[in-house]
Design an enzyme around this catalytic site. Structure first.
Site, PDB file in Angstrom:
ATOM      1  N   TYR A  24     -90.026 -48.555 -64.057  1.00 24.86           N
ATOM      2  CA  TYR A  24     -89.588 -48.570 -62.669  1.00 24.86           C
ATOM      3  C   TYR A  24     -90.232 -47.505 -61.788  1.00 24.86           C
ATOM      4  CZ  TYR A  24     -86.085 -51.569 -64.781  1.00 24.86           C
ATOM      5  OH  TYR A  24     -85.466 -52.574 -65.475  1.00 24.86           O
ATOM      6  N   ASN A  75     -82.672 -56.546 -54.144  1.00 25.33           N
ATOM      7  CA  ASN A  75     -83.113 -56.312 -55.511  1.00 25.33           C
ATOM      8  C   ASN A  75     -81.832 -56.439 -56.331  1.00 25.33           C
ATOM      9  OD1 ASN A  75     -83.825 -55.387 -58.028  1.00 25.33           O
ATOM     10  ND2 ASN A  75     -85.151 -53.769 -57.246  1.00 25.33           N
ATOM     11  N   HIS A 101     -88.289 -57.175 -56.732  1.00 28.97           N
ATOM     12  CA  HIS A 101     -88.153 -56.487 -58.016  1.00 28.97           C
ATOM     13  C   HIS A 101     -89.283 -55.479 -58.150  1.00 28.97           C
ATOM     14  CE1 HIS A 101     -85.070 -59.191 -59.526  1.00 28.97           C
ATOM     15  NE2 HIS A 101     -85.769 -60.167 -58.975  1.00 28.97           N
ATOM     16  N   LEU A 102     -88.976 -54.306 -58.660  1.00 30.79           N
ATOM     17  CA  LEU A 102     -89.991 -53.277 -58.882  1.00 30.79           C
ATOM     18  C   LEU A 102     -90.955 -53.700 -59.986  1.00 30.79           C
ATOM     19  CD1 LEU A 102     -87.528 -50.298 -58.687  1.00 30.79           C
ATOM     20  CD2 LEU A 102     -89.361 -50.755 -57.051  1.00 30.79           C
ATOM     21  N   ARG A 112     -84.962 -61.927 -68.877  1.00 27.20           N
ATOM     22  CA  ARG A 112     -85.146 -61.435 -67.509  1.00 27.20           C
ATOM     23  C   ARG A 112     -86.039 -62.343 -66.667  1.00 27.20           C
ATOM     24  NH1 ARG A 112     -83.324 -56.057 -67.314  1.00 27.20           N
ATOM     25  NH2 ARG A 112     -83.451 -54.970 -69.307  1.00 27.20           N
TER      26      ARG A 112
END
Length: 146
Positions: A24, A75, A101-102, A112
Site C-alpha cells: 500500500y 476505496n 484501489h491503491l 480480492r
C-alpha cells in the site's frame, strides 16, 4: 456554486503508511487527503473526505450525498468483495461514483479479484497507488462539469 465530491475510505485505510507498505505504500491517508484538497481547490471542487471501519457508516454517508454532492469516489478496501449494502447504496445514490484501489486487485489473492462495487461504479482505478485518487478526482471533475 462549488461542486462537492465525496471521498470515502473503508476499513483499515486509517493505517496507511504503516500497514503493509510493500503493498500500500508509505503515504498516509492524511497525505492523500491533503493532495486531493489541494487539487480539488485548483479545480473548484470541495472535498468531503472520510474514513470508517464500519460498513453502515459508509452506507449512511453515501445516502447523505444524495442532493448534496455531484460525485464520489470510494476505496471500499475490505468491503470490496463482500458488501452488497455498499453496492446497493451506490446504485441508489443518483451521482457518479468511482472505485479506487491503491493496489492492483487483479494481481492479488483470488478472493480480492472480484469486486461487487465495480458493478455499480462508473469506473475503476486500481494499482496506481495514491495517484489513483488524483486521477479519479480529475475524472469526476470532467464527469460533473456543467
Amino acid at each position: 456554486m462549488t461542486r462537492k465530491i465525496l471521498v470515502l475510505n473503508g476499513p483499515n485505510l486509517n493505517l496507511l503508511g504503516t500497514r503493509e507498505p510493500d503493498i500500500y505504500g508509505y503515504d498516509t491517508l492524511g497525505d492523500i487527503e491533503a493532495r486531493l484538497r489541494e487539487r480539488g481547490a485548483a479545480l473548484g471542487l470541495e472535498i468531503d473526505f472520510r474514513q470508517s471501519n464500519h460498513e453502515g457508516e459508509l452506507v449512511t454517508w453515501i445516502q447523505e450525498g444524495r442532493g448534496t454532492v455531484v460525485g464520489g469516489m470510494i476505496n471500499p478496501a475490505g468491503y470490496t468483495t463482500t458488501s452488497v449494502a455498499l453496492l446497493d447504496a451506490i446504485l441508489a445514490c443518483g451521482y457518479p461514483v468511482l472505485e479506487v484501489h491503491l493496489s492492483n486487485i487483479h494481481q492479488r489473492e483470488a478472493f480480492r479479484q472480484k469486486s461487487l462495487i465495480s458493478t455499480a461504479a462508473k469506473g475503476v482505478i486500481c494499482g496506481l497507488g495514491p495517484a489513483g485518487y488524483m486521477l479519479a478526482l480529475d475524472a469526476l471533475d470532467g464527469l460533473t462539469a456543467k
